[in-house]
Design an enzyme around this catalytic site. Structure first.
Site, PDB file in Angstrom:
ATOM      1  CE1 TYR A  49      10.836  -7.037  10.797  1.00 59.07           C
ATOM      2  CE2 TYR A  49      12.030  -5.717   9.183  1.00 59.07           C
ATOM      3  CZ  TYR A  49      10.929  -6.476   9.534  1.00 59.07           C
ATOM      4  OH  TYR A  49       9.900  -6.655   8.624  1.00 59.07           O
ATOM      5  N   GLY A 104       3.814  -5.327   5.560  1.00 59.16           N
ATOM      6  CA  GLY A 104       4.544  -4.079   5.686  1.00 59.16           C
ATOM      7  C   GLY A 104       5.809  -4.059   4.848  1.00 59.16           C
ATOM      8  CG  ASP A 105       8.798  -6.856   5.619  1.00 59.28           C
ATOM      9  OD1 ASP A 105       9.534  -6.010   6.130  1.00 59.28           O
ATOM     10  OD2 ASP A 105       8.374  -7.852   6.232  1.00 59.28           O
ATOM     11  NE  ARG A 106       4.888  -7.541  -3.189  1.00 60.12           N
ATOM     12  CZ  ARG A 106       5.682  -7.521  -4.247  1.00 60.12           C
ATOM     13  NH1 ARG A 106       6.951  -7.170  -4.101  1.00 60.12           N
ATOM     14  NH2 ARG A 106       5.243  -7.840  -5.429  1.00 60.12           N
ATOM     15  CB  SER A 148       9.713  -3.971  -1.276  1.00 64.66           C
ATOM     16  OG  SER A 148       8.484  -4.645  -1.462  1.00 64.66           O
TER      17      SER A 148
END
Length: 455
Positions: free
Chosen positions: A137, A250-252, A255
């Site tokens: 980040y 995007g995080d999902r 992961s």
């Protein structure tokens, strides 16, 4: 499953309420705050997602020494946190929402800090992971030389998914996948344009630039494009969902991709799982509804009944993207339907180049086709994802493709460029050949054999 997330964290705060009046001091809405919600952001959100899915989530990060860091630790309850000192304030991003709609966001402590140190405890926490997610980040942790060296070593034997940031560090070589969104990919690769063609071009550049095994460009509602060495780019379609806030998608994706790779899935299969997980996440309310997700229903696509060449011409005149695919489509089955639906989502029209009866006999033998070309064309045209059908009599579709000159030519399955002579033809006018997932359990041959058994 032990998934380690390494990267920068921040504190996200939502202030929500109604806005039924304007301020007397200025023509701006007054939000009567009735709820304050805090959550871990950045790498912390990725770790929380994995922990909520029942995985053994470990977060390797750095934290400041302030009140916001204390609030952040509280939001990470249940996640194993291995943290060194950041030497900087904890970044806080506060969103004000009026009746569910974002009004403004203000950031605190978000100036770029110096690259933090990395403790031995942090490095040791990376060991024995089933997969690693590097969530950059732009706060400098993933620029740490010791950490980068350890990640590069581990990438030889452990799937490492690197989620990059425009202000972040370059991915280390050898990682299993890098997951930029399309805007980031175009910027990183210095490629102009938009859409699937630009994403494919950017993936080609970034595979060489970063030395990763795959580059997955996420394209929002258009799914993801998988660029991998030795294969044509594959587009993985996303279920159509309505989402007010794309935060966390995007995080999902990253992961879920890491989990799929840790389970031994091939990169395209893992990408399919990740794309569906991200759409499901957004369709269920996104970060505001974590833990109470519900299935998202796909939307239907429009149909246009004009002839193929007219459809292609009108689509180009309107500035749209012409997509085409081809095949015999004898005994239409679920595998065909999925491939066609996936292809249609890549542009603004889908034209099917259909082998004539004579062409099918030459390819399949005198007992085929089972269904004559007029009926096959009618069945295809009845599908909402098909805009037009072009019947051709040759054994290969090159002449039909030349007449249409599609922007994107789609094949179902995994192919190298040398396996498809039409790829060079499409490239000659600037088009792209891509693949979409093929479902091997469905086939016309198997259906024909089953029909023969029952008479």
């Amino acid at each position: 499953m032990r998934i380690v997330v390494v990267g920068d964290v921040l504190l996200d705060t939502d202030l929500s309420g109604g806005a039924g009046r304007l301020s007397p001091d200025a023509p701006v809405p007054v939000v009567d705050v009735d709820a304050v919600h805090r959550r871990a952001g950045g790498a912390g959100l990725v770790a929380r997602m994995l922990q909520s899915d029942g995985h053994d989530a470990v977060l390797v990060t750095v934290l400041g020494d302030d009140d916001a860091a204390g609030l952040l630790r509280a939001e990470l309850d249940g996640v194993a946190v291995v943290a060194g000192p950041s030497g900087a304030p904890t970044p806080v991003k506060t969103r004000v929402r009026a009746s569910g709609q974002p009004v403004v966001r203000f950031d605190e402590g978000c100036a770029t800090p110096p690259v933090p140190g990395c403790t031995e405890e942090m490095l040791a926490a990376l060991e024995d992971a089933d997969a690693i997610v590097a969530a950059d980040y732009g706060r400098g942790l993933l620029a740490n030389d010791e950490l980068r060296a350890r990640l590069e070593t581990l990438a030889v034997s452990v799937p490492v998914v690197w989620d990059p940031h425009p202000s972040g560090a370059r991915p280390v070589p050898g990682v299993a996948a890098v997951t930029p969104n399309i805007g980031e990919a175009l910027r990183f690769a210095d490629v102009a344009g938009s859409g699937t063609q630009a994403a494919a071009a950017a993936a080609d550049v970034l595979l060489e630039k970063w030395g990763s095994r795959a580059v997955l460009v996420t394209m929002g509602e258009h799914g993801a494009l998988v660029g991998a060495r030795g294969l044509l780019p594959q587009v993985v379609p996303a279920p159509r969902v309505t989402a007010a806030d794309p935060c966390g998608a995007g995080d999902r994706f990253a992961s879920a991709l890491a989990v799929g790779l840790a389970q031994g899935a091939a990169i395209d299969d893992a990408a399919q799982q990740a794309t569906e997980a991200a759409a499901h996440f957004l369709g269920s309310g996104g970060v505001g509804a974590m833990g109470r997700e519900r299935p998202a229903a796909p939307e239907q696509l429009p149909v246009d009944g004009l002839d193929a060449l007219t459809v292609a011409r009108r689509t180009r005149e309107a500035g749209g993207t012409v997509v085409a695919t081809g095949g015999c489509f004898d005994l239409l089955h679920a595998g065909h339907a999925r491939t066609l639906a996936a292809a249609r989502r890549l542009g603004d029209c889908l034209i099917v180049c259909l082998n004539s009866d004579e062409s099918v006999r030459g390819l399949k033998g005198e007992t085929r086709p089972i269904i004559k070309q007029e009926d096959r064309a009618e069945l295809l045209s009845a599908l909402e994802c098909v805009d037009a059908v072009l019947v051709f009599g040759e054994s290969t579709p090159e002449d039909a493709i030349s007449r249409l000159q599609p922007d994107i030519w789609v094949k179902g399955g995994d192919y190298a460029a040398e396996d498809l002579p039409e790829a060079a033809l499409v490239a000659s006018w600037g088009g792209r050949t891509v693949t979409v997932p093929y479902i091997p359990a469905r086939s016309t041959t198997k259906l024909a054999a089953a029909l023969a058994r029952v008479g």
